[in-house]
Design a protein around this motif. Structure first.
Motif, PDB file in Angstrom:
ATOM      1  N   VAL A 108     -13.175  14.752 -20.797  1.00 36.48           N
ATOM      2  CA  VAL A 108     -11.759  14.954 -20.500  1.00 36.48           C
ATOM      3  C   VAL A 108     -11.241  16.110 -21.357  1.00 36.48           C
ATOM      4  O   VAL A 108     -11.363  16.086 -22.585  1.00 36.48           O
ATOM      5  CB  VAL A 108     -10.933  13.680 -20.783  1.00 36.48           C
ATOM      6  CG1 VAL A 108      -9.470  13.896 -20.410  1.00 36.48           C
ATOM      7  CG2 VAL A 108     -11.505  12.490 -20.023  1.00 36.48           C
ATOM      8  N   GLY A 109     -10.672  17.107 -20.707  1.00 35.01           N
ATOM      9  CA  GLY A 109     -10.127  18.251 -21.420  1.00 35.01           C
ATOM     10  C   GLY A 109      -8.831  17.925 -22.143  1.00 35.01           C
ATOM     11  O   GLY A 109      -8.305  16.811 -22.066  1.00 35.01           O
ATOM     12  N   SER A 110      -8.298  18.920 -22.844  1.00 39.55           N
ATOM     13  CA  SER A 110      -7.111  18.724 -23.677  1.00 39.55           C
ATOM     14  C   SER A 110      -6.160  19.896 -23.518  1.00 39.55           C
ATOM     15  O   SER A 110      -6.531  20.969 -23.022  1.00 39.55           O
ATOM     16  CB  SER A 110      -7.527  18.581 -25.147  1.00 39.55           C
ATOM     17  OG  SER A 110      -6.404  18.666 -25.997  1.00 39.55           O
ATOM     18  N   LYS A 115      -8.106  17.996 -28.714  1.00 36.01           N
ATOM     19  CA  LYS A 115      -9.558  18.020 -28.825  1.00 36.01           C
ATOM     20  C   LYS A 115     -10.202  17.500 -27.542  1.00 36.01           C
ATOM     21  O   LYS A 115      -9.661  16.599 -26.888  1.00 36.01           O
ATOM     22  CB  LYS A 115     -10.022  17.172 -30.011  1.00 36.01           C
ATOM     23  CG  LYS A 115      -9.497  17.653 -31.352  1.00 36.01           C
ATOM     24  CD  LYS A 115      -9.939  16.742 -32.488  1.00 36.01           C
ATOM     25  CE  LYS A 115      -9.383  17.215 -33.824  1.00 36.01           C
ATOM     26  NZ  LYS A 115      -9.806  16.320 -34.942  1.00 36.01           N
ATOM     27  N   LEU A 116     -11.336  18.078 -27.207  1.00 37.15           N
ATOM     28  CA  LEU A 116     -12.101  17.610 -26.063  1.00 37.15           C
ATOM     29  C   LEU A 116     -12.526  16.162 -26.292  1.00 37.15           C
ATOM     30  O   LEU A 116     -12.995  15.804 -27.373  1.00 37.15           O
ATOM     31  CB  LEU A 116     -13.336  18.497 -25.882  1.00 37.15           C
ATOM     32  CG  LEU A 116     -14.183  18.267 -24.635  1.00 37.15           C
ATOM     33  CD1 LEU A 116     -13.440  18.770 -23.398  1.00 37.15           C
ATOM     34  CD2 LEU A 116     -15.527  18.983 -24.763  1.00 37.15           C
ATOM     35  N   ALA A 117     -12.346  15.317 -25.279  1.00 33.80           N
ATOM     36  CA  ALA A 117     -12.715  13.906 -25.385  1.00 33.80           C
ATOM     37  C   ALA A 117     -13.952  13.643 -24.535  1.00 33.80           C
ATOM     38  O   ALA A 117     -13.959  13.942 -23.341  1.00 33.80           O
ATOM     39  CB  ALA A 117     -11.562  13.015 -24.940  1.00 33.80           C
ATOM     40  N   PHE A 131     -18.153  11.036 -30.508  1.00 37.39           N
ATOM     41  CA  PHE A 131     -17.584  11.991 -31.452  1.00 37.39           C
ATOM     42  C   PHE A 131     -18.669  12.935 -31.948  1.00 37.39           C
ATOM     43  O   PHE A 131     -19.784  12.518 -32.245  1.00 37.39           O
ATOM     44  CB  PHE A 131     -16.950  11.257 -32.642  1.00 37.39           C
ATOM     45  CG  PHE A 131     -15.862  10.307 -32.267  1.00 37.39           C
ATOM     46  CD1 PHE A 131     -14.624  10.778 -31.848  1.00 37.39           C
ATOM     47  CD2 PHE A 131     -16.064   8.940 -32.320  1.00 37.39           C
ATOM     48  CE1 PHE A 131     -13.609   9.896 -31.491  1.00 37.39           C
ATOM     49  CE2 PHE A 131     -15.059   8.053 -31.967  1.00 37.39           C
ATOM     50  CZ  PHE A 131     -13.837   8.528 -31.555  1.00 37.39           C
ATOM     51  N   ASP A 132     -18.316  14.204 -32.045  1.00 34.65           N
ATOM     52  CA  ASP A 132     -19.225  15.195 -32.614  1.00 34.65           C
ATOM     53  C   ASP A 132     -18.397  16.367 -33.129  1.00 34.65           C
ATOM     54  O   ASP A 132     -17.470  16.824 -32.441  1.00 34.65           O
ATOM     55  CB  ASP A 132     -20.227  15.680 -31.565  1.00 34.65           C
ATOM     56  CG  ASP A 132     -21.386  16.436 -32.203  1.00 34.65           C
ATOM     57  OD1 ASP A 132     -21.205  17.624 -32.537  1.00 34.65           O
ATOM     58  OD2 ASP A 132     -22.454  15.824 -32.379  1.00 34.65           O
ATOM     59  N   PRO A 133     -18.697  16.873 -34.329  1.00 35.49           N
ATOM     60  CA  PRO A 133     -17.923  17.990 -34.875  1.00 35.49           C
ATOM     61  C   PRO A 133     -17.941  19.221 -33.984  1.00 35.49           C
ATOM     62  O   PRO A 133     -16.993  20.014 -33.995  1.00 35.49           O
ATOM     63  CB  PRO A 133     -18.613  18.262 -36.221  1.00 35.49           C
ATOM     64  CG  PRO A 133     -19.311  16.992 -36.575  1.00 35.49           C
ATOM     65  CD  PRO A 133     -19.734  16.388 -35.271  1.00 35.49           C
ATOM     66  N   ALA A 134     -19.002  19.409 -33.197  1.00 35.95           N
ATOM     67  CA  ALA A 134     -19.123  20.608 -32.364  1.00 35.95           C
ATOM     68  C   ALA A 134     -17.989  20.698 -31.357  1.00 35.95           C
ATOM     69  O   ALA A 134     -17.375  21.755 -31.183  1.00 35.95           O
ATOM     70  CB  ALA A 134     -20.480  20.629 -31.647  1.00 35.95           C
ATOM     71  N   TRP A 135     -17.692  19.602 -30.665  1.00 37.23           N
ATOM     72  CA  TRP A 135     -16.594  19.646 -29.698  1.00 37.23           C
ATOM     73  C   TRP A 135     -15.351  18.937 -30.212  1.00 37.23           C
ATOM     74  O   TRP A 135     -14.435  18.648 -29.451  1.00 37.23           O
ATOM     75  CB  TRP A 135     -17.012  19.078 -28.357  1.00 37.23           C
ATOM     76  CG  TRP A 135     -17.637  17.710 -28.340  1.00 37.23           C
ATOM     77  CD1 TRP A 135     -17.286  16.600 -29.059  1.00 37.23           C
ATOM     78  CD2 TRP A 135     -18.759  17.317 -27.543  1.00 37.23           C
ATOM     79  NE1 TRP A 135     -18.094  15.549 -28.769  1.00 37.23           N
ATOM     80  CE2 TRP A 135     -19.016  15.952 -27.828  1.00 37.23           C
ATOM     81  CE3 TRP A 135     -19.566  17.961 -26.605  1.00 37.23           C
ATOM     82  CZ2 TRP A 135     -20.049  15.242 -27.224  1.00 37.23           C
ATOM     83  CZ3 TRP A 135     -20.587  17.249 -26.010  1.00 37.23           C
ATOM     84  CH2 TRP A 135     -20.824  15.916 -26.320  1.00 37.23           C
ATOM     85  N   GLY A 136     -15.294  18.681 -31.502  1.00 34.25           N
ATOM     86  CA  GLY A 136     -14.119  18.067 -32.107  1.00 34.25           C
ATOM     87  C   GLY A 136     -13.137  19.065 -32.686  1.00 34.25           C
ATOM     88  O   GLY A 136     -12.175  18.673 -33.348  1.00 34.25           O
ATOM     89  N   GLN A 137     -13.373  20.371 -32.460  1.00 36.58           N
ATOM     90  CA  GLN A 137     -12.457  21.388 -32.985  1.00 36.58           C
ATOM     91  C   GLN A 137     -11.220  21.503 -32.091  1.00 36.58           C
ATOM     92  O   GLN A 137     -11.307  21.348 -30.876  1.00 36.58           O
ATOM     93  CB  GLN A 137     -13.170  22.741 -33.065  1.00 36.58           C
ATOM     94  CG  GLN A 137     -14.405  22.745 -33.948  1.00 36.58           C
ATOM     95  CD  GLN A 137     -14.073  22.351 -35.379  1.00 36.58           C
ATOM     96  OE1 GLN A 137     -13.105  22.844 -35.967  1.00 36.58           O
ATOM     97  NE2 GLN A 137     -14.872  21.456 -35.947  1.00 36.58           N
ATOM     98  N   PRO A 138     -10.040  21.783 -32.672  1.00 39.25           N
ATOM     99  CA  PRO A 138      -8.829  21.926 -31.855  1.00 39.25           C
ATOM    100  C   PRO A 138      -8.969  23.058 -30.844  1.00 39.25           C
ATOM    101  O   PRO A 138      -9.555  24.109 -31.129  1.00 39.25           O
ATOM    102  CB  PRO A 138      -7.745  22.246 -32.894  1.00 39.25           C
ATOM    103  CG  PRO A 138      -8.275  21.715 -34.186  1.00 39.25           C
ATOM    104  CD  PRO A 138      -9.764  21.896 -34.118  1.00 39.25           C
ATOM    105  N   ALA A 139      -8.426  22.847 -29.651  1.00 34.67           N
ATOM    106  CA  ALA A 139      -8.487  23.850 -28.583  1.00 34.67           C
ATOM    107  C   ALA A 139      -7.513  24.985 -28.866  1.00 34.67           C
ATOM    108  O   ALA A 139      -6.364  24.755 -29.232  1.00 34.67           O
ATOM    109  CB  ALA A 139      -8.159  23.197 -27.247  1.00 34.67           C
ATOM    110  N   ASN A 140      -7.989  26.222 -28.683  1.00 35.52           N
ATOM    111  CA  ASN A 140      -7.120  27.385 -28.885  1.00 35.52           C
ATOM    112  C   ASN A 140      -6.070  27.510 -27.790  1.00 35.52           C
ATOM    113  O   ASN A 140      -4.974  28.017 -28.010  1.00 35.52           O
ATOM    114  CB  ASN A 140      -7.960  28.664 -28.930  1.00 35.52           C
ATOM    115  CG  ASN A 140      -8.883  28.720 -30.125  1.00 35.52           C
ATOM    116  OD1 ASN A 140      -8.521  28.272 -31.207  1.00 35.52           O
ATOM    117  ND2 ASN A 140     -10.070  29.264 -29.950  1.00 35.52           N
ATOM    118  N   ASP A 141      -6.421  27.073 -26.582  1.00 35.42           N
ATOM    119  CA  ASP A 141      -5.522  27.125 -25.436  1.00 35.42           C
ATOM    120  C   ASP A 141      -5.731  25.866 -24.605  1.00 35.42           C
ATOM    121  O   ASP A 141      -6.601  25.043 -24.903  1.00 35.42           O
ATOM    122  CB  ASP A 141      -5.800  28.377 -24.580  1.00 35.42           C
ATOM    123  CG  ASP A 141      -5.381  29.664 -25.261  1.00 35.42           C
ATOM    124  OD1 ASP A 141      -4.175  29.825 -25.530  1.00 35.42           O
ATOM    125  OD2 ASP A 141      -6.255  30.516 -25.517  1.00 35.42           O
TER     126      ASP A 141
END
Length: 248
Positions: A108-110, A115-117, A131-141
């Motif tokens: 699920v996008g954000s 953050k990507l879920a 959960f994973d740090p790779a896709w747990g970063q805040p989305a720029n857009d």
């Protein structure tokens, strides 16, 4: 309206919110902890918007003394003939078997700053947060379409589109890329942006090639310089070099 503050005050308790341009010149509320309905309601505040022609702006005075200002950004001021707001298309949702266990997982996008879920399919009728740090970063857009492809056995490439309609920052990637091998997730270099705002995407294997998937972005929601694009863009896997493709 909800606030997203810095830890540990992530709900912005104590912040003062002002809304300008509604049915009255200024509306003001404070984010409280305790009191109100049943001695503790949600960290949510509601304001009157008034007529559809009102130009609203938001000011937030945080407890640390800083301020955030959200000016009015009306899509119809830019393009009066738009059938709907292109800044409010919503995030993408996709099913993809990321870990190769035979069950499709949910992605699920954000919106911007979220953050990507990802939810792992247990195979017994339930899902668990992955959960994973790779896709747990805040989305720029705002995140748009999400597509996945198995390029080789045991490896899945996940692409998450990124819209820049509101920010117009062309240096951000058109799509973020992740490589998943079992439970191991790695963030890769994203798809280079050509100043477009990414819309729908699809993955396909071009005719006459083998294991050389093609990422195609179609123009129904894709923008360039605040205008709807007539020509979609495609990227080939090797370095995600851009190429034009015919309108479908």
């Amino acid at each position: 309206m909800r606030l997203k503050g810095k830890a540990p005050n992530t709900f912005g308790i104590g912040a003062r919110i002002e809304v300008l341009g509604g049915p009255v010149p200024i509306q003001m509320q404070e984010m409280l902890c305790g009191g109100r309905y049943l001695s503790g309601d949600q960290a949510l505040r509601v304001f009157a918007a008034g007529s559809l022609t009102n130009q609203l702006a938001i000011k937030v005075a945080w407890r640390n003394g800083t301020q955030s200002v959200v000016p009015n950004a009306d899509d119809f001021d830019r393009q009066p003939l738009l059938p709907r707001k292109l800044s409010q298309l919503g995030p993408g949702v996709a099913w993809c078997d990321l870990d190769g266990d035979g069950y499709e997982d949910l992605i699920v996008g954000s919106g911007k700053g979220g953050k990507l879920a990802v939810y792992h399919n247990t195979g017994v009728g339930s899902f668990e947060p992955w959960f994973d740090p790779a896709w747990g970063q805040p989305a720029n857009d705002d995140q748009t379409a999400i597509v996945g492809a198995s390029l080789r056995e045991g490896t899945v490439t996940l692409l998450v589109g990124s819209a820049n309609y509101e920010t117009a920052q062309s240096h951000n990637p058109a799509a973020r890329q992740f490589t998943v091998q079992g439970k191991r997730v790695q963030a890769e270099a994203g798809v280079a942006n050509d100043a477009s705002s990414t819309g729908p995407m699809a993955v396909a294997e071009p005719v006459g090639t083998r294991k050389q998937p093609l990422l195609a972005c179609f123009g129904s929601a894709e923008m360039r310089c605040r205008r709807i694009r007539r020509t979609p863009v495609s990227w080939r896997r090797q370095g995600w070099s851009a190429a034009r493709c015919s309108v479908i």
